[in-house]
Design a protein around this motif. Sequence first.
Motif, short mmCIF file in Angstrom:
data_model
loop_
_atom_site.label_atom_id
_atom_site.label_comp_id
_atom_site.label_asym_id
_atom_site.label_seq_id
_atom_site.Cartn_x
_atom_site.Cartn_y
_atom_site.Cartn_z
N ARG A 122 0.83 -1.21 0.00
CA ARG A 122 0.00 0.00 0.00
C ARG A 122 0.87 1.26 0.00
O ARG A 122 0.42 2.32 -0.43
N PHE A 127 5.70 0.01 -3.31
CA PHE A 127 5.12 -0.55 -4.52
C PHE A 127 6.01 -0.30 -5.73
O PHE A 127 6.18 -1.18 -6.59
N GLU A 149 -7.57 -5.06 -2.96
CA GLU A 149 -6.72 -3.95 -3.43
C GLU A 149 -5.28 -4.41 -3.66
O GLU A 149 -4.64 -3.99 -4.62
N LYS A 153 -2.95 -4.75 -7.17
CA LYS A 153 -1.60 -4.17 -7.29
C LYS A 153 -0.58 -5.22 -7.74
O LYS A 153 0.27 -4.96 -8.59
N GLU A 156 -1.10 -5.94 -11.37
CA GLU A 156 -0.61 -4.80 -12.16
C GLU A 156 0.91 -4.84 -12.33
O GLU A 156 1.44 -4.55 -13.40
#
Length: 504
Positions: A122, A127, A149, A153, A156
């Motif tokens: 987060r 990240f 969430e 991520k 992605e």
Amino acid sequence: MECKPAFVPGCGVLESSGFAGNGLACPTNERTRLSVQRNRNVARSSRMVVRSMLQTGLFTDSNPNVRKVSPKKGDERKCMKVVYVVLESQYQSTMTAAAKSINEKSENLSMEVCGYLVEELRNPENFEMFKKDVAEANVFIGSLIFVQEIAEKVAEAVAPHRDSLDACIVFPSMPEVMRLNKLGSFSMSQLGQSKSAIASFMKKKRQQSGSSFEDGMLKLLRTLPKILKYLPVEKAQDARSFMMSFQYWLGGTPENVENFLLMIADKYVEAVPSSGQAVADPEVFPDVGLWHPLAPKMFESLAEYNKWYEEEHMPKCGLTLESPTVGLVLQRSHMITRDDCHYVSLVSELEAGGARVLPVFAGGLDFSVPVNKFYYHEGTTEANVDVVVSLTGFALVGGPAKQDHPKAVETLKKLDRPYMCCVPLVFQTFEEWRDSDLGLHPVQVALQVSLPEIDGALEPVIFAGRDGATGRSIPMQNRIETVARRAMKWANLRRRAVQDKKIA
């Protein structure tokens, strides 16, 4: 040998949160209605808190760099870079130990290992560092990524590099992360989209079996690799490698994880030579069973555990068959990764306080299985415990993944014993929780307080914290004492005659 409570200095500073949840059974219809409504309100409030925290970014600040393992400067061996994301911080220490062991022993291969805990992603800086690490990696590993969430991520960051990775191995997680799986010709890219007979069969079995489906899959893991071993087809061998990887991972010991990494390096990472080390088969542990820190092994039979406990252990502790019995529900991963200090502390405290203990565990996420199997006198429907304390911190059935509250309620109503669900810090370090004005991490409030309360759990006392540097669990001694004291009070209250009970 005298049983004494374990003492861990420097832990635990806040007061216990006390009672939470609707209590034991037999309320009136009106109390039941209010209890259900309260649980719904708690869950709704937890979701609102989580959304608020997402906007303000108040999550863990632990630094992934503290667990990074790299070859020594000047090391000329070929290096394999591994990046992993896990929910269970106990795997952090075993991954570190496995990588360091390979770096010390292998003649041809060195390891660079970069690890992330799910909530660390987060943080925008973490990240970005994660994306950079994945772009340079040979192997990606993920496990128990069930927060939506975070799953998005991870997908992605990893999806653009999936084809260039030598291996992408994801153990039970959200579908978008599971689709990243790639090991040779083995792939899960069509997961959830396939119309094949096998996919339809698995979906049907999941609907029929509910949360027990995962436990059935654990049993399948025991036999399927042995069958696939004799099939010459490349796809079968790569599927076997994935199944073997899962066995190594579930085994969780530094030795199992080391052999897992060596197998992947030898079979799938072309840029590095053979490690020159023999790759041992996975060490396999019982899917469900009984455990004690002083026992010579894990037990799969209640009779075998009772024989050892009553004949060898109880006399040393001054316990008798008349002593109150406390059932403990544990996660197997903590024992096999040797991250069991918080469990040892509570067992010691309870026995020092005069209680017999019956600690059961599950390797999957359905903890109703060991409860139903071990918490009754053999051949009867009479419970053999006075109180049950879950130390998983999660819902009884489904853990952090898909909960099955009706099944949990059915199990606990049948058992008809007080049920406490105590909380180990998962998403925060001990220091972050201690220094926070907010207190417990909001995701943890939802997963480890609200959801167990819907099962009927009492008293979500925080009893252990996570060390930021090693990921290991730290028992909070004053809270260990609180949990043991409360468990004993519930056990003694259950045994007291009705006319001797008093309303506070």
